[in-house]
Motif scaffolding. Structure first.
Motif, short mmCIF file in Angstrom:
data_model
loop_
_atom_site.label_atom_id
_atom_site.label_comp_id
_atom_site.label_asym_id
_atom_site.label_seq_id
_atom_site.Cartn_x
_atom_site.Cartn_y
_atom_site.Cartn_z
N ALA A 73 0.84 -1.20 0.00
CA ALA A 73 0.00 0.00 0.00
C ALA A 73 0.87 1.25 0.00
O ALA A 73 0.61 2.21 -0.74
CB ALA A 73 -0.94 -0.01 1.21
N ARG A 74 1.91 1.25 0.82
CA ARG A 74 2.83 2.39 0.83
C ARG A 74 3.52 2.55 -0.53
O ARG A 74 3.70 3.68 -1.01
CB ARG A 74 3.87 2.22 1.93
N PHE A 90 -0.28 12.11 -0.89
CA PHE A 90 0.65 11.07 -0.48
C PHE A 90 0.70 10.93 1.04
O PHE A 90 0.63 9.82 1.58
CB PHE A 90 2.05 11.39 -1.02
N ALA A 91 0.80 12.06 1.74
CA ALA A 91 0.93 12.01 3.20
C ALA A 91 -0.35 11.52 3.86
O ALA A 91 -0.31 10.71 4.79
CB ALA A 91 1.31 13.39 3.72
N VAL A 135 -2.62 4.40 5.96
CA VAL A 135 -2.03 3.05 5.96
C VAL A 135 -1.39 2.77 7.32
O VAL A 135 -1.56 1.68 7.90
CB VAL A 135 -0.99 2.91 4.83
N PHE A 136 -0.66 3.74 7.85
CA PHE A 136 -0.03 3.55 9.16
C PHE A 136 -1.08 3.38 10.24
O PHE A 136 -0.92 2.56 11.15
CB PHE A 136 0.87 4.74 9.49
N GLY A 137 -2.16 4.16 10.17
CA GLY A 137 -3.22 4.02 11.16
C GLY A 137 -3.85 2.64 11.14
O GLY A 137 -4.09 2.02 12.18
N LEU A 138 -4.13 2.14 9.93
CA LEU A 138 -4.70 0.81 9.80
C LEU A 138 -3.73 -0.27 10.27
O LEU A 138 -4.12 -1.26 10.91
CB LEU A 138 -5.10 0.55 8.35
N VAL A 176 11.23 5.04 -2.77
CA VAL A 176 10.42 4.36 -1.76
C VAL A 176 9.48 3.35 -2.42
O VAL A 176 9.31 2.22 -1.93
CB VAL A 176 9.62 5.38 -0.94
N ALA A 177 8.87 3.74 -3.53
CA ALA A 177 7.94 2.84 -4.22
C ALA A 177 8.63 1.57 -4.69
O ALA A 177 8.12 0.46 -4.50
CB ALA A 177 7.30 3.57 -5.40
#
Length: 210
Positions: A18-19, A48-49, A55-58, A183-184
């Motif tokens: 996902a990131r 993006f942020a 994603v981080f929260g999930l 990063v991708a």
């Protein structure tokens, strides 16, 4: 009885992919846009942020076990706050781009790097290499944007095409696009790579007796 890992429909691999997806979208939008202005850069960065923060929260809720949620929660908060600031269209100036992206890069890079180091010291292996590398690359982005780009301007001309000006914000937005591409690629490779199963902790005497 199902184990926690088998019951999860959302795991570390999905977080990586996902990131990678959202970073790839950001890199593509910047790469194929002829407008590298602060408005465009902040617009892409905002999406993006915010998406990355989600994603981080999930992942803090669905992936990280209790006691290991500090890092994803902090990363979610930093990313969402930066994305919200960048989403205000009337604030989208060159100064804000440098300020919000530098602050986000330094904070999130530091949090991700420290979290990965702590996980490695605790004997956990999942996501440690990703956290170290992405943390360092994000810190490098923040440090690079601290260079005196804002006032930079270089006039040049191309025969048959005309005269142009290379500005600091053009370079800065391009740097963010390059960062997103790195990063991708890395997270996509990590997400699709085969991985070793995590060691299962031994049952305590109380659990064995029951």
């Amino acid at each position: 009885m199902t184990t926690p890992s088998s019951a999860r429909a959302f795991d570390a691999r999905h977080v990586q992919l996902a990131r990678a997806l959202f970073a790839a979208l950001a890199a593509t939008m910047i790469t194929f846009s002829g407008d590298h202005s602060a408005a465009l850069g902040l617009s892409v960065f905002s999406g993006f942020a915010l998406a990355t923060g989600l994603v981080f929260g999930l992942s803090a809720w669905l992936v990280s076990p209790a006691g290991q949620r500090v890092t994803p929660v902090l990363l979610a908060v930093v990313s969402v706050l930066a994305g919200l600031v960048a989403s205000v269209t009337t604030w989208r100036t060159t100064g804000l781009f440098f300020g919000v992206v530098v602050a986000w890069a330094l904070l999130s890079g530091l949090v991700e790097l420290i979290g990965a180091i702590r996980d490695r010291k605790a004997g956990r292996t999942a996501g440690v290499r990703d956290g170290v590398l992405i943390g360092i690359v994000t810190l490098v982005l923040g440090a690079a944007l601290l260079l005196p780009f804002q006032q930079y301007a270089l006039d040049y001309s191309i025969a048959g095409a005309g005269s142009f000006t290379l500005t600091g914000i053009t370079i800065a937005v391009g740097l963010f696009g390059g960062y997103a591409a790195v990063v991708a690629v890395f997270l996509a490779i990590a997400g699709f790579s085969p991985r070793r199963p995590e060691p299962v902790p031994a049952a305590s005497p109380e659990e064995a007796a029951s």
